[in-house]
Design a protein around this motif. Structure first.
Motif, PDB file in Angstrom:
ATOM      1  N   PHE A  39      23.361  -0.646 -15.999  1.00 21.75           N
ATOM      2  CA  PHE A  39      22.123  -0.787 -16.536  1.00 21.75           C
ATOM      3  C   PHE A  39      21.754   0.269 -17.762  1.00 21.75           C
ATOM      4  CE2 PHE A  39      21.352  -2.101 -12.072  1.00 21.75           C
ATOM      5  CZ  PHE A  39      20.904  -3.273 -12.475  1.00 21.75           C
ATOM      6  N   GLU A  70      14.671   1.941  -0.942  1.00 26.53           N
ATOM      7  CA  GLU A  70      14.315   1.811  -2.268  1.00 26.53           C
ATOM      8  C   GLU A  70      14.724   2.913  -3.186  1.00 26.53           C
ATOM      9  OE1 GLU A  70      14.005  -1.083  -3.789  1.00 26.53           O
ATOM     10  OE2 GLU A  70      14.060  -1.819  -1.774  1.00 26.53           O
ATOM     11  N   GLU A 119      18.213  -5.667   2.295  1.00 26.34           N
ATOM     12  CA  GLU A 119      19.183  -5.146   1.076  1.00 26.34           C
ATOM     13  C   GLU A 119      18.546  -5.909  -0.254  1.00 26.34           C
ATOM     14  OE1 GLU A 119      23.066  -6.531   2.564  1.00 26.34           O
ATOM     15  OE2 GLU A 119      22.230  -6.036   4.678  1.00 26.34           O
ATOM     16  N   LEU A 120      18.708  -5.339  -1.313  1.00 30.30           N
ATOM     17  CA  LEU A 120      18.011  -5.665  -2.414  1.00 30.30           C
ATOM     18  C   LEU A 120      18.817  -7.206  -2.757  1.00 30.30           C
ATOM     19  CD1 LEU A 120      16.204  -4.786  -4.657  1.00 30.30           C
ATOM     20  CD2 LEU A 120      18.051  -4.247  -5.911  1.00 30.30           C
ATOM     21  N   LEU A 129      17.530   2.694  -6.011  1.00 27.70           N
ATOM     22  CA  LEU A 129      17.174   3.317  -7.372  1.00 27.70           C
ATOM     23  C   LEU A 129      17.949   4.239  -7.857  1.00 27.70           C
ATOM     24  CD1 LEU A 129      15.070   2.747  -9.584  1.00 27.70           C
ATOM     25  CD2 LEU A 129      13.563   4.355  -8.702  1.00 27.70           C
ATOM     26  N   ASP A 141      20.989   2.552  -8.604  1.00 32.25           N
ATOM     27  CA  ASP A 141      20.895   1.543  -9.924  1.00 32.25           C
ATOM     28  C   ASP A 141      21.147   2.620 -11.348  1.00 32.25           C
ATOM     29  OD1 ASP A 141      20.797  -0.539  -8.518  1.00 32.25           O
ATOM     30  OD2 ASP A 141      18.352  -0.627  -8.789  1.00 32.25           O
ATOM     31  N   LYS A 186       4.898   4.983  -3.205  1.00 28.65           N
ATOM     32  CA  LYS A 186       6.474   5.222  -3.716  1.00 28.65           C
ATOM     33  C   LYS A 186       7.099   4.010  -3.530  1.00 28.65           C
ATOM     34  CE  LYS A 186       6.148  10.158  -3.487  1.00 28.65           C
ATOM     35  NZ  LYS A 186       5.395  10.987  -2.516  1.00 28.65           N
ATOM     36  N   PHE A 187       7.201   3.302  -2.372  1.00 28.06           N
ATOM     37  CA  PHE A 187       8.000   1.954  -2.314  1.00 28.06           C
ATOM     38  C   PHE A 187       7.629   1.230  -3.359  1.00 28.06           C
ATOM     39  CE2 PHE A 187       8.139  -2.330  -0.657  1.00 28.06           C
ATOM     40  CZ  PHE A 187       9.293  -2.261  -0.328  1.00 28.06           C
ATOM     41  N   SER A 245       9.630   2.404  -6.764  1.00 27.89           N
ATOM     42  CA  SER A 245      10.749   2.288  -6.891  1.00 27.89           C
ATOM     43  C   SER A 245      11.176   0.884  -6.769  1.00 27.89           C
ATOM     44  CB  SER A 245      11.541   3.225  -5.832  1.00 27.89           C
ATOM     45  OG  SER A 245      10.783   3.357  -4.663  1.00 27.89           O
ATOM     46  N   ILE A 246      10.720  -0.015  -6.148  1.00 32.99           N
ATOM     47  CA  ILE A 246      11.136  -1.685  -5.983  1.00 32.99           C
ATOM     48  C   ILE A 246      10.761  -2.100  -7.288  1.00 32.99           C
ATOM     49  CG2 ILE A 246       8.982  -2.060  -4.907  1.00 32.99           C
ATOM     50  CD1 ILE A 246      12.371  -3.968  -4.413  1.00 32.99           C
ATOM     51  N   ARG A 279      21.608   3.581 -17.807  1.00 32.69           N
ATOM     52  CA  ARG A 279      20.345   4.614 -17.614  1.00 32.69           C
ATOM     53  C   ARG A 279      20.835   5.838 -17.136  1.00 32.69           C
ATOM     54  NH1 ARG A 279      15.095   2.071 -16.440  1.00 32.69           N
ATOM     55  NH2 ARG A 279      15.223   0.206 -17.284  1.00 32.69           N
ATOM     56  N   ASP A 322       0.968  -1.065  -0.024  1.00 32.61           N
ATOM     57  CA  ASP A 322       0.043  -0.146   0.135  1.00 32.61           C
ATOM     58  C   ASP A 322       0.836   1.275   0.008  1.00 32.61           C
ATOM     59  OD1 ASP A 322       0.876  -0.661   2.533  1.00 32.61           O
ATOM     60  OD2 ASP A 322      -0.752   0.388   3.615  1.00 32.61           O
ATOM     61  N   GLU A 323       2.264   1.077   0.188  1.00 30.07           N
ATOM     62  CA  GLU A 323       2.952   2.317   0.131  1.00 30.07           C
ATOM     63  C   GLU A 323       3.443   2.615  -1.196  1.00 30.07           C
ATOM     64  OE1 GLU A 323       5.194   3.987   2.858  1.00 30.07           O
ATOM     65  OE2 GLU A 323       4.484   2.707   4.541  1.00 30.07           O
ATOM     66  N   GLN A 333      10.478  -0.562 -10.250  1.00 29.19           N
ATOM     67  CA  GLN A 333      11.441  -0.012 -11.292  1.00 29.19           C
ATOM     68  C   GLN A 333      12.892  -0.770 -10.922  1.00 29.19           C
ATOM     69  OE1 GLN A 333      11.470   4.126 -11.281  1.00 29.19           O
ATOM     70  NE2 GLN A 333      12.905   4.323 -13.030  1.00 29.19           N
ATOM     71  N   ARG A 334      13.093  -0.898  -9.997  1.00 26.28           N
ATOM     72  CA  ARG A 334      14.578  -1.547  -9.624  1.00 26.28           C
ATOM     73  C   ARG A 334      14.424  -2.958 -10.145  1.00 26.28           C
ATOM     74  NH1 ARG A 334      17.214  -0.834  -4.061  1.00 26.28           N
ATOM     75  NH2 ARG A 334      19.073  -0.994  -5.137  1.00 26.28           N
ATOM     76  N   MET A 355      14.469  -3.477 -14.019  1.00 28.62           N
ATOM     77  CA  MET A 355      15.803  -3.015 -14.465  1.00 28.62           C
ATOM     78  C   MET A 355      16.842  -4.225 -14.551  1.00 28.62           C
ATOM     79  SD  MET A 355      16.545   0.658 -12.803  1.00 28.62           S
ATOM     80  CE  MET A 355      18.176   0.925 -13.361  1.00 28.62           C
ATOM     81  N   ARG A 356      16.391  -5.276 -13.538  1.00 31.41           N
ATOM     82  CA  ARG A 356      16.877  -6.637 -13.267  1.00 31.41           C
ATOM     83  C   ARG A 356      16.242  -7.753 -14.184  1.00 31.41           C
ATOM     84  NH1 ARG A 356      18.160  -3.085  -9.667  1.00 31.41           N
ATOM     85  NH2 ARG A 356      20.424  -3.111  -8.654  1.00 31.41           N
TER      86      ARG A 356
END
Lengths: 162, 570
Positions: B380, B367, A108-109, B371, B374, A15-16, A19-20, B382, A12-13, A22-23, A26-27
């Motif tokens: 990447f 995040e 950590e990602l 980001l 990243d 913004k979080f 971004s997650i 970008r 429900d966040e 999007q990241r 990208m992977r």
């Protein structure tokens, strides 16, 4: 089946979530976002997912409920629980309900990616084993029996794919 | 002008979903409860029992008296008939003599002696016998008063009456006569050979009394006879002497009846019956004038049983009242323990809540930062634009502020004991919040704030900042409850004894029953992410409790909620 890992992220966040998503995109992951439990369940009914990443505390339907529905409606999906909660009790509860793993926020990602990888492997393995047994069953059914038996076996396989 | 806020309803009747701000009760409350319970039970248990007993006694007494009277009347009639018969027989005895064809005029002395013998064989009540010639002279006599022979009776009352009467007999009232002794006369008259003659016998009252006594038998009654003037004719010597006036004269016009007579000590029921042969009434009263009957022997026993029943009832009531109160106290204690436990739990929840509320923005920051890393990672390929950086940093800052809000409010939550106590005017504090802090925004959002102040509230000592914070929290909650729909926030103030109260009422969505118990818990919120920390009410609750007051809420879903703060005046 080949290609990107299909991942449903529910949080429900917003913004979080953005971004997650999007990241992870990208992977190389195929990401679908949902901002609440109800939407998540609806989306999962229209599209197939390999994995789901669920926030535990959400208004309305919470992560635990979504987990239960997803596990019930989808045979091979693996679910990873995210929680900001200090206590791990509810996350442990979730693994009992069939969650693959849980991860406390913030994380950590690399750790998340590792868990996603393991979960995907687990999903593939399950799918593979299941397919093997189906094939065996199909072969058994097909051997020396009528065309009807073969058709029946194929239908079962179809059902399974859903 | 202003609405009286209902007094806090006390558990366990929390049916209207009132969360009484965890009120604990003073011992007086229990005593009062016990007293009320006892009284209630007394009324329900002992009351009807008492009424029943009293009713039983009275009803029984009156029924018993009635039946006793009827009984007495029957006895009187019966005895009167018997006595009438007795008199008739005596009359017949004398008539037989006067009608004797062998009667000489006047009879000889031996004949008279014979007659007397004959009479006395029949009844011992006969004293003597006399024969009267036409001049009213006792021409012949037999009996114990021989001196009465030859005495002129022509002016004697009984003789005159006998002559006057169309009937040929008379039974006189008791009188002393020439012999100076009380006696009755039974006389019959005839006209034989143109001569008016009369034969009379006298009777002894004592013997008649003996006869009457034999009638009384086992009836436990006292019988007496009075004449039409109320003079005793035959009466027990224990009571009074004959010829004295009775305390009561039965009415002449009713033949049988009952009445109440005043004897020396009490009103005594009597029954009477007029005789046919004489102008007398036979009267009976009970030997024991006090109504007793069934109760006579049993009354003390009954009283003891009734008392025992009452005592038993009383004991049961006291026991039950005690039991009920004990049960109540016990349930109160359980409730308090439960509350304590839930407070303990809420400390744990507080820690977990803090972690959750801070971890989430931290995850968001993580995040955003990740980001950005990243995006500048050549791997990447970008670009990180200026706009992108700015947006990400804004987002990071926002998350940081969220964390700061939480820690700030937490301090308020923890540091509840540091108060800055000064004299304040309650309405000034409310105005600070309504006009100063909220002010212009309200007009835009179509929310009307209505003030209903009771201006009699004096200044009091409190922490102005803390109280403003609480008021702000409550008003903000009210505004949130309206969810953007035009509505009202009504702020009512008032005074109840040594307390003041402020009620903040909204016309918003209300609180659902399942949330009612949780609203004062830290981090409980129904608002969305970033909109509410879930600390407002718990902090307010803590502040008001520390100021010695309490905070209560009533709500009906869909109609609105009322939060009421009660604070002690100095």
């Amino acid at each position: 089946m080949a290609g990107k890992i299909r991942l449903l992220i529910v949080d429900d966040e917003i913004k979080f979530l953005d971004s997650i998503a999007q990241r992870l995109e990208m992977r190389g992951l195929d990401i679908t976002k949902a901002t609440n439990g109800k939407d998540a369940v609806e989306i999962a009914r229209t599209r197939k997912f390999d994995l789901a990443l669920l926030d535990l505390k959400m208004p309305g339907m919470d992560g635990k409920q979504v987990l239960e529905i997803l596990k019930k409606e989808h045979k091979y999906i693996e679910v990873i629980i995210l929680t900001g909660h200090g206590s791990m009790d509810s996350a442990v509860d979730c693994t009992k309900l069939g969650a693959f793993s849980y991860l406390p926020k913030p994380y950590e990602l690399d750790k998340l990616l590792e868990i996603l990888k393991q979960a995907y492997e687990s999903r593939l393995k399950k799918k593979f084993e299941s397919d093997q047994s189906r094939i065996q069953k199909l072969t058994d059914l097909a051997q020396g029996t009528s065309a009807l038996g073969i058709l029946k076996a194929m239908r079962e396989l179809d059902d399974d794919e859903k | 002008m202003f609405r009286q806020v209902e007094k806090p309803s006390l558990p366990p009747d929390r049916a209207d979903k009132t969360v009484a701000g965890f009120v604990s009760f003073a011992p007086e409350h229990y005593r009062e409860m016990k007293r009320k319970n006892t009284v209630r039970l007394l009324i329900t248990y002992i009351g009807p029992l008492l009424i029943l007993i009293v009713y039983f006694f009275f009803q029984y007494d009156s029924l018993y008296n009635e039946s006793r009277q009827l009984h007495l009347k029957a006895i009187a009639e019966n005895q009167a008939n018997t006595f009438d018969l007795f008199l008739s027989e005596r009359l017949v005895n004398i008539s037989n003599l006067i009608d004797d064809p062998k009667l000489d005029l006047p009879p000889s002395r031996p004949a008279m002696e014979n007659y007397l013998d004959y009479l006395r064989r029949i009844s011992e009540a006969f004293v003597d016998i006399g024969f009267f010639d036409s001049a009213g002279i006792q021409a012949a006599y037999a009996g114990p008063f021989p001196s009465l022979e030859k005495v002129n009776y022509s002016t004697e009352e009984w003789y005159l009456e006998l002559k006057r009467r169309p009937k040929q007999y008379i039974i006189s009232d008791i009188y002393l006569g020439f012999r100076r002794q009380p006696h009755f006369t039974i006389a019959v008259s005839r006209i034989i050979e143109d001569q008016y003659i009369a034969l009379r016998a006298t009777l002894e009252p004592d013997k008649i009394y003996e006869y009457i006594q034999s009638l009384e038998g086992a009836n436990e009654v006292i019988t007496s006879i009075v004449n039409h003037e109320g003079q005793y004719q035959v009466v027990t010597s224990h009571m009074v002497n004959p010829l004295t006036n009775a305390a009561f004269v039965p009415p002449r016009d009713v033949r049988h009846g009952v009445g109440e007579a005043k004897l020396e000590v009490a009103e005594v029921p009597y029954a009477y019956s007029w005789l046919k042969n004489a102008d007398w009434a036979l009267m009976v009263i009970w030997v024991n004038p006090q109504p007793g009957g069934f109760f006579a022997g049993h009354r003390p026993k009954l009283m003891i049983i009734s008392l025992a029943m009452l005592l038993l009832g009383l004991l049961i009531v006291l026991y039950r009242a005690r039991k009920v109160t004990d049960l109540y106290i016990e349930s109160e204690q359980t409730r308090a323990q439960l509350e304590h436990a839930s407070k303990l739990a809420s400390v744990g929840e507080l820690a977990a809540g803090i972690a959750h509320e801070i971890n989430n923005p931290l995850a968001a920051i993580n995040e955003e930062a990740g980001l950005m890393k990243d995006l500048i990672d050549p791997q990447f390929g970008r670009d990180l634009t200026r706009d992108e950086i700015s947006r990400r940093l804004d987002s990071i800052q926002e998350s940081v502020f969220r964390c700061r809000d939480i820690t700030r409010k937490l301090l308020g939550f923890v540091r509840q004991t540091d108060f800055d106590l000064r004299r304040h005017d309650l309405h000034g504090l409310i105005n600070d919040v309504v006009d100063g802090i909220l002010g212009p925004g309200m007009v835009i959002s179509n929310i009307e704030i209505v003030k209903k102040y009771n201006l009699e509230i004096p200044e009091f000592t409190t922490d102005g900042n803390q109280l403003r914070q609480v008021l702000l929290n409550l008003i903000m909650n009210g505004i949130d409850a309206l969810e953007g729909i035009p509505g009202q926030i009504v702020i009512t103030t008032g005074r109840v004894e040594h307390n003041l109260y402020v009620a903040v009422a909204d016309t918003g969505k209300g609180i659902s029953p399942e949330n009612m118990d949780k609203i004062f818990l830290p981090f409980f919120t129904t608002k969305g992410v970033g909109k509410g920390t879930g600390l407002g009410l718990s902090v307010s609750y803590g502040i008001i409790k520390s100021l010695g007051g309490r905070i209560e809420v009533k709500s009906s879903p869909g109609k609105g909620s009322v939060f009421t703060i009660t604070l002690p005046l100095d």
